[in-house]
Design an enzyme around this catalytic site. Structure first.
Site, PDB file in Angstrom:
ATOM      1  N   TYR A   1      -0.539   5.133   0.795  1.00 33.91           N
ATOM      2  CA  TYR A   1      -0.513   6.234   1.780  1.00 33.91           C
ATOM      3  C   TYR A   1      -0.723   5.648   2.965  1.00 33.91           C
ATOM      4  CZ  TYR A   1      -1.442   8.669  -2.602  1.00 33.91           C
ATOM      5  OH  TYR A   1      -1.532   9.260  -4.157  1.00 33.91           O
TER       6      TYR A   1
ATOM      7  N   ASP B   1       0.927  -1.345   0.096  1.00 31.35           N
ATOM      8  CA  ASP B   1      -0.017   0.080   0.075  1.00 31.35           C
ATOM      9  C   ASP B   1       0.842   1.164   0.153  1.00 31.35           C
ATOM     10  OD1 ASP B   1      -2.319   1.861   0.675  1.00 31.35           O
ATOM     11  OD2 ASP B   1      -1.509   2.100   2.372  1.00 31.35           O
TER      12      ASP B   1
ATOM     13  N   SER C   1      -2.597   0.799  -5.015  1.00 32.20           N
ATOM     14  CA  SER C   1      -3.041   1.891  -4.100  1.00 32.20           C
ATOM     15  C   SER C   1      -4.524   2.252  -4.818  1.00 32.20           C
ATOM     16  CB  SER C   1      -2.114   3.048  -4.287  1.00 32.20           C
ATOM     17  OG  SER C   1      -2.666   4.161  -3.828  1.00 32.20           O
ATOM     18  N   ASN C   2      -5.161   2.823  -3.917  1.00 37.63           N
ATOM     19  CA  ASN C   2      -6.477   3.526  -3.993  1.00 37.63           C
ATOM     20  C   ASN C   2      -6.160   4.747  -5.109  1.00 37.63           C
ATOM     21  OD1 ASN C   2      -8.609   1.951  -3.040  1.00 37.63           O
ATOM     22  ND2 ASN C   2      -8.550   3.494  -1.238  1.00 37.63           N
TER      23      ASN C   2
ATOM     24  N   ARG D   1      -7.193  13.428   5.799  1.00 38.90           N
ATOM     25  CA  ARG D   1      -6.726  11.785   5.521  1.00 38.90           C
ATOM     26  C   ARG D   1      -8.197  11.109   6.058  1.00 38.90           C
ATOM     27  NH1 ARG D   1      -5.062   7.521   3.038  1.00 38.90           N
ATOM     28  NH2 ARG D   1      -4.294   5.904   4.266  1.00 38.90           N
TER      29      ARG D   1
END
Lengths: 222, 222
Positions: free
Chosen positions: B10, B8, B114-115, B39
């Site tokens: 972030y 991942d 990742s998103n 966030r």
């Protein structure tokens, strides 16, 4: 034309932070922090279980969230404590204007629609002597799809046998109002905490600080 | 047998709170609060859009979350400010051990997953001079399904052409580790903030405070 007033329960009719004192009595100085984390994780866990496809009823989600909240704030989640606080969640305090407003909305469907499982909603409404104020109690546990999915809101129109746009849905939760509006309900955001609008591309039809704002709509629609 | 290390981005490789000083320079005394809300809402909005079926790329979700965070803390989300802070998000600081550990993982797939949309990930990895440390950059934006849905993790096994159980997935985010484990990956929770375990019914295979813990697995698997 509004045919049904539909109310979210937790945070909208009942103050979820009214368990704060009970938390405080068990975990001195940490009542507020635990009650806030509890609520935050309860919502998060309902989202996550829906996203992962691992639905469990809301009373389990609520208990899991409580266990996390106690651990986060340095406590020990003993079963006796979990049991005592889960019981407190069946006796939340309704916001002060709620009963008065509900008693004035007499000529339409008045339903609650909640993520809560029947084992939570039934005793909660009984405890507050509010059962008779509603014509229906609708829970996502029937279809086992949490809000804010379309499948969840769909169960309201099926149960009440009304069209989407004939429903006026009330929630204090921005994410719930967003989902309901996206689905096609008319919506009134009960913005009790004076929060900014969610930045998710849709706006509620109405915004009130508490439920008394509804009476102005009722007056117009009669 | 592990064939692919998948990370991942972030919170796991990059410190999302490294925008705090930039927030602080624009909104005095509110840098930390804004960066934390930013966030929190970024994650929440990705969940909500997935639940509602209204996918938008992560750079839009991130910008929407920033706008909410500024409003919540009493600021004005001017376009010039949004633009400046979104640019800062392309230059986040990697955690200090990251490059050193990655350079020692040489004989397997090393992917980020990742998103984040490509327009965020590409400049971020370039800015940190980390492109060459990875054999693949995988984004949910290809299938437009956010984590922690199964459909999101599925894109990793398709892209890398490996079996689920041959993937070791690393994330600092408890919800991401839960989703990945539920899907069938091996998982290492990089628990940078020393948080309690998520109460969602599955446990990570490994738990480390930072990425250096990976080297012990690497040593055993060679």
């Amino acid at each position: 034309m509004i045919k049904a007033y539909v109310f979210d329960v937790y945070g909208t009719l009942f103050d979820v932070y009214s368990v704060k004192e009970k938390c405080q009595s068990i975990f001195p100085h940490k009542g507020e922090a635990i009650s806030q984390t509890w609520r935050q994780k309860q919502i998060e866990y309902s989202f996550l279980r829906q996203l992962m496809g691992t639905y469990r009823p809301f009373h389990e989600v609520t208990e899991d969230a409580l266990r996390y909240a106690i651990l986060l704030h340095g406590g020990e989640p003993k079963e006796s404590v979990i049991s005592e606080l889960m019981d407190a969640y069946l006796h939340l305090t309704p916001y002060e204007e709620v009963k008065d407003v509900l008693q004035q909305l007499t000529d339409k469907h008045r339903a609650v629609f909640s993520n809560g499982s029947p084992s939570m909603l039934t005793p909660l409404l009984q405890s507050a002597e509010m059962n008779e104020l509603f014509t229906s109690v609708i829970t996502v546990d029937e279809n086992k799809q949490y809000k804010p999915t379309k499948a969840a809101y769909q169960s309201v129109v099926e149960t009440l046998n009304v069209a989407k746009e004939e429903v006026l849905f009330m929630s204090s939760n921005g994410w719930d109002i967003t989902g309901a509006k996206q689905f096609g309900f008319q919506t009134a955001w009960i913005n009790r905490a004076s929060l900014p609008p969610e930045q998710l591309g849709v706006k509620p039809d109405f915004e009130f600080h508490d439920l008394t704002g509804l009476l102005s709509i009722e007056a117009k629609s009669v």
